[in-house]
Design a protein around this motif. Structure first.
Motif, PDB file in Angstrom:
ATOM      1  N   ILE A  74       0.836  -1.202   0.000  1.00  0.00           N
ATOM      2  CA  ILE A  74       0.000   0.000   0.000  1.00  0.00           C
ATOM      3  C   ILE A  74       0.871   1.252   0.000  1.00  0.00           C
ATOM      4  CG2 ILE A  74      -1.735   1.296   1.291  1.00  0.00           C
ATOM      5  CD1 ILE A  74      -2.783  -1.195  -0.106  1.00  0.00           C
ATOM      6  N   ALA A  75       1.958   1.213   0.799  1.00  0.00           N
ATOM      7  CA  ALA A  75       2.856   2.366   0.851  1.00  0.00           C
ATOM      8  C   ALA A  75       3.511   2.606  -0.511  1.00  0.00           C
ATOM      9  CB  ALA A  75       3.924   2.153   1.922  1.00  0.00           C
ATOM     10  N   GLN A  76       3.964   1.535  -1.151  1.00  0.00           N
ATOM     11  CA  GLN A  76       4.592   1.681  -2.471  1.00  0.00           C
ATOM     12  C   GLN A  76       3.580   2.134  -3.511  1.00  0.00           C
ATOM     13  OE1 GLN A  76       7.695   1.704  -2.712  1.00  0.00           O
ATOM     14  NE2 GLN A  76       8.403   0.554  -0.934  1.00  0.00           N
ATOM     15  N   LEU A  77       2.346   1.637  -3.401  1.00  0.00           N
ATOM     16  CA  LEU A  77       1.309   2.056  -4.330  1.00  0.00           C
ATOM     17  C   LEU A  77       1.036   3.548  -4.194  1.00  0.00           C
ATOM     18  CD1 LEU A  77      -0.654   0.864  -6.455  1.00  0.00           C
ATOM     19  CD2 LEU A  77      -2.347   0.681  -4.613  1.00  0.00           C
ATOM     20  N   ARG A  78       0.962   4.043  -2.960  1.00  0.00           N
ATOM     21  CA  ARG A  78       0.759   5.472  -2.742  1.00  0.00           C
ATOM     22  C   ARG A  78       1.896   6.282  -3.365  1.00  0.00           C
ATOM     23  NH1 ARG A  78      -2.959   7.102   1.125  1.00  0.00           N
ATOM     24  NH2 ARG A  78      -3.869   5.445   2.428  1.00  0.00           N
ATOM     25  N   ARG A  79       3.127   5.811  -3.164  1.00  0.00           N
ATOM     26  CA  ARG A  79       4.288   6.510  -3.733  1.00  0.00           C
ATOM     27  C   ARG A  79       4.186   6.595  -5.247  1.00  0.00           C
ATOM     28  NH1 ARG A  79       9.197   3.743  -3.355  1.00  0.00           N
ATOM     29  NH2 ARG A  79      10.127   5.672  -4.157  1.00  0.00           N
ATOM     30  N   PHE A  80       3.810   5.468  -5.870  1.00  0.00           N
ATOM     31  CA  PHE A  80       3.756   5.452  -7.331  1.00  0.00           C
ATOM     32  C   PHE A  80       2.605   6.299  -7.856  1.00  0.00           C
ATOM     33  CE2 PHE A  80       3.289   2.878 -11.435  1.00  0.00           C
ATOM     34  CZ  PHE A  80       4.307   3.576 -12.060  1.00  0.00           C
ATOM     35  N   VAL A  81       1.464   6.253  -7.185  1.00  0.00           N
ATOM     36  CA  VAL A  81       0.334   7.107  -7.575  1.00  0.00           C
ATOM     37  C   VAL A  81       0.748   8.570  -7.522  1.00  0.00           C
ATOM     38  CG1 VAL A  81      -1.960   7.918  -6.880  1.00  0.00           C
ATOM     39  CG2 VAL A  81      -1.460   5.471  -6.918  1.00  0.00           C
ATOM     40  N   HIS A  82       1.444   8.940  -6.459  1.00  0.00           N
ATOM     41  CA  HIS A  82       1.907  10.332  -6.325  1.00  0.00           C
ATOM     42  C   HIS A  82       2.876  10.693  -7.445  1.00  0.00           C
ATOM     43  CE1 HIS A  82       3.161  14.096  -4.461  1.00  0.00           C
ATOM     44  NE2 HIS A  82       4.432  13.694  -4.599  1.00  0.00           N
ATOM     45  N   HIS A  83       3.787   9.771  -7.754  1.00  0.00           N
ATOM     46  CA  HIS A  83       4.766  10.026  -8.816  1.00  0.00           C
ATOM     47  C   HIS A  83       4.078  10.217 -10.170  1.00  0.00           C
ATOM     48  CE1 HIS A  83       8.367   9.981 -11.174  1.00  0.00           C
ATOM     49  NE2 HIS A  83       8.199   8.751 -11.639  1.00  0.00           N
ATOM     50  N   LEU A  84       3.115   9.360 -10.468  1.00  0.00           N
ATOM     51  CA  LEU A  84       2.390   9.482 -11.738  1.00  0.00           C
ATOM     52  C   LEU A  84       1.654  10.818 -11.821  1.00  0.00           C
ATOM     53  CD1 LEU A  84       0.904   5.867 -11.959  1.00  0.00           C
ATOM     54  CD2 LEU A  84       2.733   6.806 -13.396  1.00  0.00           C
ATOM     55  N   SER A  85       1.033  11.213 -10.716  1.00  0.00           N
ATOM     56  CA  SER A  85       0.259  12.456 -10.708  1.00  0.00           C
ATOM     57  C   SER A  85       1.166  13.679 -10.766  1.00  0.00           C
ATOM     58  CB  SER A  85      -0.619  12.521  -9.450  1.00  0.00           C
ATOM     59  OG  SER A  85      -1.527  11.451  -9.405  1.00  0.00           O
ATOM     60  N   SER A  86       2.193  13.708  -9.905  1.00  0.00           N
ATOM     61  CA  SER A  86       3.058  14.887  -9.850  1.00  0.00           C
ATOM     62  C   SER A  86       3.890  15.054 -11.118  1.00  0.00           C
ATOM     63  CB  SER A  86       3.983  14.801  -8.632  1.00  0.00           C
ATOM     64  OG  SER A  86       4.832  13.666  -8.709  1.00  0.00           O
ATOM     65  N   SER A  87       4.201  13.936 -11.782  1.00  0.00           N
ATOM     66  CA  SER A  87       4.977  14.007 -13.030  1.00  0.00           C
ATOM     67  C   SER A  87       4.088  14.214 -14.254  1.00  0.00           C
ATOM     68  CB  SER A  87       5.795  12.721 -13.217  1.00  0.00           C
ATOM     69  OG  SER A  87       6.697  12.526 -12.151  1.00  0.00           O
ATOM     70  N   ARG A  88       2.782  14.234 -14.033  1.00  0.00           N
ATOM     71  CA  ARG A  88       1.784  14.454 -15.096  1.00  0.00           C
ATOM     72  C   ARG A  88       2.001  13.471 -16.256  1.00  0.00           C
ATOM     73  NH1 ARG A  88       3.821  19.337 -14.046  1.00  0.00           N
ATOM     74  NH2 ARG A  88       4.625  19.647 -16.149  1.00  0.00           N
ATOM     75  N   ILE A  89       2.081  12.183 -15.899  1.00  0.00           N
ATOM     76  CA  ILE A  89       2.289  11.141 -16.899  1.00  0.00           C
ATOM     77  C   ILE A  89       1.029  10.993 -17.747  1.00  0.00           C
ATOM     78  CG2 ILE A  89       2.723   8.676 -17.251  1.00  0.00           C
ATOM     79  CD1 ILE A  89       5.159  10.308 -16.268  1.00  0.00           C
ATOM     80  N   ASP A  90       1.198  11.020 -19.052  1.00  0.00           N
ATOM     81  CA  ASP A  90       0.071  10.886 -19.985  1.00  0.00           C
ATOM     82  C   ASP A  90      -0.215   9.438 -20.353  1.00  0.00           C
ATOM     83  OD1 ASP A  90      -0.422  13.784 -20.553  1.00  0.00           O
ATOM     84  OD2 ASP A  90       1.647  13.673 -21.287  1.00  0.00           O
ATOM     85  N   LEU A  91       0.826   8.614 -20.335  1.00  0.00           N
ATOM     86  CA  LEU A  91       0.668   7.213 -20.766  1.00  0.00           C
ATOM     87  C   LEU A  91       1.559   6.336 -19.909  1.00  0.00           C
ATOM     88  CD1 LEU A  91       0.531   5.866 -24.397  1.00  0.00           C
ATOM     89  CD2 LEU A  91       2.106   4.821 -22.754  1.00  0.00           C
ATOM     90  N   LEU A  92       0.983   5.278 -19.378  1.00  0.00           N
ATOM     91  CA  LEU A  92       1.714   4.304 -18.574  1.00  0.00           C
ATOM     92  C   LEU A  92       1.673   2.958 -19.287  1.00  0.00           C
ATOM     93  CD1 LEU A  92       3.028   3.203 -15.934  1.00  0.00           C
ATOM     94  CD2 LEU A  92       0.696   2.915 -15.040  1.00  0.00           C
ATOM     95  N   VAL A 405      -7.210  -1.474  -2.240  1.00  0.00           N
ATOM     96  CA  VAL A 405      -7.236  -2.502  -3.278  1.00  0.00           C
ATOM     97  C   VAL A 405      -7.617  -3.821  -2.635  1.00  0.00           C
ATOM     98  CG1 VAL A 405      -5.945  -3.693  -5.058  1.00  0.00           C
ATOM     99  CG2 VAL A 405      -5.414  -1.312  -4.527  1.00  0.00           C
ATOM    100  N   SER A 406      -8.664  -4.473  -3.133  1.00  0.00           N
ATOM    101  CA  SER A 406      -9.052  -5.782  -2.623  1.00  0.00           C
ATOM    102  C   SER A 406      -8.753  -6.848  -3.656  1.00  0.00           C
ATOM    103  CB  SER A 406     -10.550  -5.809  -2.288  1.00  0.00           C
ATOM    104  OG  SER A 406     -10.814  -5.061  -1.119  1.00  0.00           O
ATOM    105  N   GLN A 407      -8.394  -8.035  -3.175  1.00  0.00           N
ATOM    106  CA  GLN A 407      -8.106  -9.129  -4.085  1.00  0.00           C
ATOM    107  C   GLN A 407      -9.403  -9.681  -4.673  1.00  0.00           C
ATOM    108  OE1 GLN A 407      -6.619 -11.112  -0.518  1.00  0.00           O
ATOM    109  NE2 GLN A 407      -7.486 -12.977  -1.348  1.00  0.00           N
ATOM    110  N   PRO A 408      -9.324 -10.379  -5.815  1.00  0.00           N
ATOM    111  CA  PRO A 408     -10.500 -10.990  -6.408  1.00  0.00           C
ATOM    112  C   PRO A 408     -11.131 -11.986  -5.448  1.00  0.00           C
ATOM    113  CG  PRO A 408      -8.660 -10.988  -7.956  1.00  0.00           C
ATOM    114  CD  PRO A 408      -8.125 -10.559  -6.629  1.00  0.00           C
TER     115      PRO A 408
END
Length: 417
Positions: A74-92, A405-408
Motif C-alpha cells: 500500500i505504501a509503495q502504491l501510494r508513492r507510485f500514484v503520487h509520482h504518476l500524478s506529480s509528473s503528469r504522466i500521460d501514458l503508462l 485494493v481488494s483481491q478478487p
C-alpha cells in the motif's frame, strides 16, 4: 509543442526477455524523440541497468514489493500514484505480470489518461490466484499488448475483449547478434570461457547445438533438450551442447546430463554476456519450452542466421517457417527434436540456407524498427482519442481517495518472489 509524457514500468533490470524488450523499447522511444520518456521499476537492481544509464532519463524510481497485500504494498502504491500524478504522466505502459497488477492499479488511481498492460506468456507459469489478480489489472487498462497471436487468442479465451488487444511482436536489435569478424571457431569457443570436451582431450567439438533459456522455471523444459541431446550424441559423432542460462535449476540439469551420460559434451555457460560469440559457434539452435509467449531466443537464433528447432508453443509458428527457416516439434517430443537436429547437422548446406532465410525474416518483420513503429502508432492512436473505461464490474473496491485494493473474490494473495 509539449511532448506527451510516457512511463515504462519494468519489473527489474535482470537479464530476462521481458526486461530486455522493455528497456530496448524505452531506448527506442527516447531516441525517436516524440515523447518525454520516464522509467520506473519494482526492483532497483540488475545487470541491464547499465544499458540505459546513458539515456539521461532522470531519476529511475523503484517500488520494491514482497506481496501485493501487505502494508508495504500500500505504501509503495501510494508513492507510485503520487509520482504518476506529480509528473503528469500521460501514458503508462507495463510489461509483465507483476508490473501489470501494480502499475495498472496505480495508473487507475492516478487517473493516467492512457494505460497499457502487456501479456508475454500463454500458460505454465501462473496460479489460479495470480490469473485472477491479473484479470482485475486488465480491467484497469485501455489496451493490452500481446506479443504474439497465440497470446492474443489466450486472452480472448480468458474473456478479454478482442478490441482491447493489440498484437505487437518482439523486436530485436540486430547488432546484438552480429557475428564478430575474422574470429575462428576455436577463438570464439575460448572467448566464451570454455575448455575442450570433458573427456580429457581438450578438443573442441566439431558441431554445437545450443539452447538459450533461463534455468529458473520448469516451463523451459531443459530435460527435454537433454533427452534429445542424448539421442543426437548417439547419431552424430563429435557434437557438443551449449546451455546458456542461469537459475536454481542448474544443479538438477547437471545431474540429469550425468545420468544421461552426456556430461562430457554438455557445457553450462551460465548467463551469457556475449550472445554473438555463442551463436557464432553454434550449428543448430533449440527451444524446448512447454509454454511461451513469443520467444526472444528464437529471434536471436534466426537473426544470427542459425536454423531453429523449436517446440510448438506460443508464437513459434509466427516466426519459424516450417521446413524453410527451421522445424517445429511437439512439446515433449525429444525423439522428433533429435531427428530434426541430426538432419541439419548432417546437411550443413541446408542448415546454412535455412539460417539465411531466417535472418531475412527477422530483418523484415521482427526488427527494433518494426517494434518502434508499431508501438508509436498505438500510442498516438490512444493519446488522440477520448478514453472511456468499460468493464466496471471487474474493478472491486478500488477507491481513488484512499488507495484501497481488494483481491478478487476467492483468491489467495499472490506473493512477490
Amino acid at each position: 509543442m509539449v511532448k506527451p509524457r510516457i512511463l515504462q514500468l519494468v519489473d527489474s533490470f535482470d537479464d530476462g526477455g521481458s526486461e530486455r524488450q522493455a528497456l530496448e523499447l524505452a531506448r527506442l522511444l527516447h531516441d525517436g524523440g516524440k515523447y518525454e520518456v520516464y522509467l520506473a521499476s519494482l526492483k532497483p537492481d540488475g545487470v541491464l541497468r547499465t544499458s540505459i544509464e546513458d539515456l539521461s532519463l532522470g531519476e529511475i524510481r523503484s517500488y520494491p514489493l514482497k506481496s501485493f497485500y501487505d502494508r508495504n504494498a500500500i505504501a509503495q502504491l501510494r508513492r507510485f500514484v503520487h509520482h504518476l500524478s506529480s509528473s503528469r504522466i500521460d501514458l503508462l505502459h507495463t510489461h509483465d505480470f507483476y508490473t501489470n497488477i501494480f502499475g495498472m492499479t496505480a495508473g487507475f488511481l492516478a487517473g493516467v489518461k492512457v494505460r497499457i498492460a502487456s501479456r508475454r506468456e500463454t500458460n505454465g507459469m501462473r496460479s489460479t490466484a495470480q490469473r485472477q489478480a491479473q484479470r482485475l489489472a486488465y480491467s484497469f487498462a485501455h489496451q493490452i499488448v500481446a506479443n504474439s497471436e497465440s497470446v492474443r487468442r489466450k486472452l480472448v479465451e480468458e474473456g478479454v475483449n478482442d478490441k482491447r488487444i493489440k498484437v505487437i511482436h518482439n523486436g530485436l536489435n540486430l547488432q546484438r547478434v552480429m557475428a564478430p569478424v575474422n574470429v575462428s571457431r576455436e577463438e570464439a569457443f575460448k572467448a566464451l570461457g570454455l575448455r575442450g570436451a570433458g573427456d580429457g582431450s581438450n578438443r573442441v567439438p566439431k558441431h554445437f547445438v545450443t539452447i538459450v533459456a533461463n534455468m529458473r522455471h520448469e516451463v523451459k523444459d531443459y530435460p527435454m533438450f537433454l533427452r534429445a541431446a542424448q539421442r543426437v550424441s548417439k547419431a552424430v559423432p563429435d557434437v557438443g551442447f551449449l546451455l546458456a542460462g542461469e537459475g536454481q535449476l542448474q544443479e538438477s540439469i547437471e545431474q540429469l546430463a550425468a545420468q544421461l551420460e552426456i556430461a562430457g559434451s554438455t557445457f553450462l555457460l551460465g548467463r551469457c554476456e556475449n550472445i554473438a560469440q555463442l551463436l557464432n559457434v553454434s550449428d543448430v539452435c533449440v527451444l524446448s519450452s512447454k509454454a511461451e509467449g513469443f520467444s526472444n531466443s528464437i529471434l536471436e537464433y534466426m537473426a544470427a542466421a542459425r536454423p531453429v528447432v523449436a517446440t510448438d508453443v506460443g508464437g513459434a509458428r509466427e516466426a519459424i517457417r516450417e521446413g524453410e527457416t527451421g522445424y517445429i516439434v511437439g512439446s515433449g517430443n525429444d525423439e522428433l527434436m533429435a531427428e530434426r537436429i541430426v538432419s541439419l547437422l548432417r546437411d550443413p548446406a541446408k542448415a546454412r540456407l535455412m539460417g539465411e532465410q531466417g535472418q531475412r525474416v527477422v530483418a523484415e518483420k521482427f526488427s527494433s524498427r518494426a517494434l518502434l513503429q508499431n508501438t508509436e502508432a498505438l500510442y498516438e492512436k490512444l493519446l488522440a482519442r477520448p478514453i472511456r473505461m468499460g468493464n466496471d464490474s471487474d474493478r472491486k473496491n478500488v477507491r481513488t481517495g484512499s488507495v484501497s485494493v481488494s483481491q478478487p473474490a476467492g483468491a489467495s494473495p499472490p506473493s512477490r518472489p
